[in-house]
Design a protein around this motif. Sequence first.
Motif, short mmCIF file in Angstrom:
data_model
loop_
_atom_site.label_atom_id
_atom_site.label_comp_id
_atom_site.label_asym_id
_atom_site.label_seq_id
_atom_site.Cartn_x
_atom_site.Cartn_y
_atom_site.Cartn_z
N GLN A 183 0.85 -1.08 0.03
CA GLN A 183 -0.03 0.00 0.18
C GLN A 183 1.03 1.15 -0.02
N LEU A 184 1.74 1.33 0.93
CA LEU A 184 2.95 2.40 0.99
C LEU A 184 3.60 2.54 -0.48
N ILE A 185 3.99 1.64 -0.93
CA ILE A 185 4.78 1.58 -2.42
C ILE A 185 3.97 2.42 -3.23
N ALA A 186 2.71 1.83 -3.34
CA ALA A 186 1.82 2.28 -4.28
C ALA A 186 1.31 3.89 -4.15
N LYS A 187 0.86 4.00 -2.89
CA LYS A 187 0.50 5.32 -2.53
C LYS A 187 1.50 6.37 -2.61
N LEU A 188 2.64 6.17 -2.21
CA LEU A 188 3.74 7.26 -2.30
C LEU A 188 4.78 6.94 -3.43
N ASP A 189 4.09 6.13 -4.25
CA ASP A 189 5.29 5.82 -5.53
C ASP A 189 6.68 5.53 -5.14
N LEU A 190 7.00 4.95 -4.33
CA LEU A 190 8.20 4.56 -3.78
C LEU A 190 9.02 3.81 -4.89
N GLN A 191 8.68 3.29 -5.93
CA GLN A 191 9.29 2.62 -6.68
C GLN A 191 9.74 3.25 -8.04
N LYS A 192 9.17 4.88 -8.06
CA LYS A 192 9.57 5.40 -9.12
C LYS A 192 10.99 5.87 -9.29
N ASP A 193 11.57 5.60 -10.48
CA ASP A 193 13.05 5.92 -10.87
C ASP A 193 13.85 4.88 -9.99
N ARG A 194 13.21 3.91 -9.60
CA ARG A 194 14.19 2.70 -8.92
C ARG A 194 14.39 1.48 -9.66
N GLU A 195 15.27 0.73 -9.18
CA GLU A 195 15.48 -0.85 -9.87
C GLU A 195 14.28 -1.64 -9.28
N PRO A 196 13.85 -2.56 -10.19
CA PRO A 196 12.82 -3.46 -9.33
C PRO A 196 13.46 -4.19 -8.23
N GLN A 197 12.56 -4.60 -7.27
CA GLN A 197 13.02 -5.15 -6.15
C GLN A 197 13.34 -6.57 -6.39
N LYS A 198 14.39 -7.23 -5.69
CA LYS A 198 14.90 -8.40 -5.96
C LYS A 198 14.95 -9.28 -4.75
N PHE A 199 14.36 -10.55 -5.06
CA PHE A 199 14.16 -11.54 -3.77
C PHE A 199 15.11 -12.80 -4.03
N CYS A 200 15.65 -13.40 -3.03
CA CYS A 200 16.40 -14.63 -3.23
C CYS A 200 16.11 -15.46 -2.18
N ILE A 201 16.48 -16.65 -2.28
CA ILE A 201 16.44 -17.67 -0.64
C ILE A 201 17.68 -17.55 -0.19
N GLY A 202 17.65 -17.74 0.98
CA GLY A 202 18.98 -17.84 1.66
C GLY A 202 18.79 -18.86 2.87
N ILE A 203 19.95 -18.92 3.47
CA ILE A 203 20.25 -20.11 4.45
C ILE A 203 19.87 -19.55 6.02
N LYS A 204 19.05 -19.76 6.87
CA LYS A 204 18.79 -19.25 7.83
C LYS A 204 19.76 -19.99 8.84
N GLU A 205 20.00 -21.30 8.83
CA GLU A 205 20.70 -22.26 9.59
C GLU A 205 21.45 -23.31 8.78
N LEU A 206 22.57 -23.49 9.24
CA LEU A 206 23.73 -24.33 8.74
C LEU A 206 24.12 -25.32 9.94
N TRP A 207 23.73 -26.76 9.66
CA TRP A 207 24.14 -27.49 10.47
C TRP A 207 25.23 -28.38 10.11
N GLN A 208 26.30 -28.70 11.22
CA GLN A 208 27.19 -29.59 10.54
C GLN A 208 26.92 -31.05 11.33
N VAL A 209 26.90 -32.02 10.38
CA VAL A 209 26.42 -33.30 10.95
C VAL A 209 27.65 -34.21 10.71
N ASN A 210 27.91 -35.13 11.83
CA ASN A 210 28.91 -36.25 11.46
C ASN A 210 28.65 -37.03 10.42
N PRO A 211 29.35 -37.53 9.73
CA PRO A 211 29.09 -38.32 8.24
C PRO A 211 28.35 -39.69 8.79
N GLU A 212 28.39 -40.26 9.83
CA GLU A 212 28.01 -41.43 10.19
C GLU A 212 26.40 -41.34 10.75
#
Length: 96
Positions: free
Chosen positions: A63-92
């Motif tokens: 709503q704020l982006i649309a009403k206040l035209d916050l994307q004007k003259d800006r690059e499009p938003q980019k989204f990606c998948i990240g890792i939140k946790e990384l576990w180290q597990v013994n091979p056995e």
Amino acid sequence: EIYPGFAATDVLFNDVGAVIGVATCDMGIENNGELGANYTRGMELLCKYVLIGEGERGSLAKQLIAKLDLQKDREPQKFCIGIKELWQVNPENHRP
């Protein structure tokens, strides 16, 4: 103040376009869209400062982006998948 269980559904603006608060959702609406016996109108929470902390893809942010035209003259938003946790597990203890 924090209101758990009450989702904000709308950003409220004053007559000059400044953000003055948020409105919570109406409660007690039946599945068919009619007002039920326990219907309660949403609250308007008015304040000096409004902090929207729902992320860039939340409904209030949109709503704020649309009403206040916050994307004007800006690059499009980019989204990606990240890792939140990384576990180290013994091979056995695991198999590929």
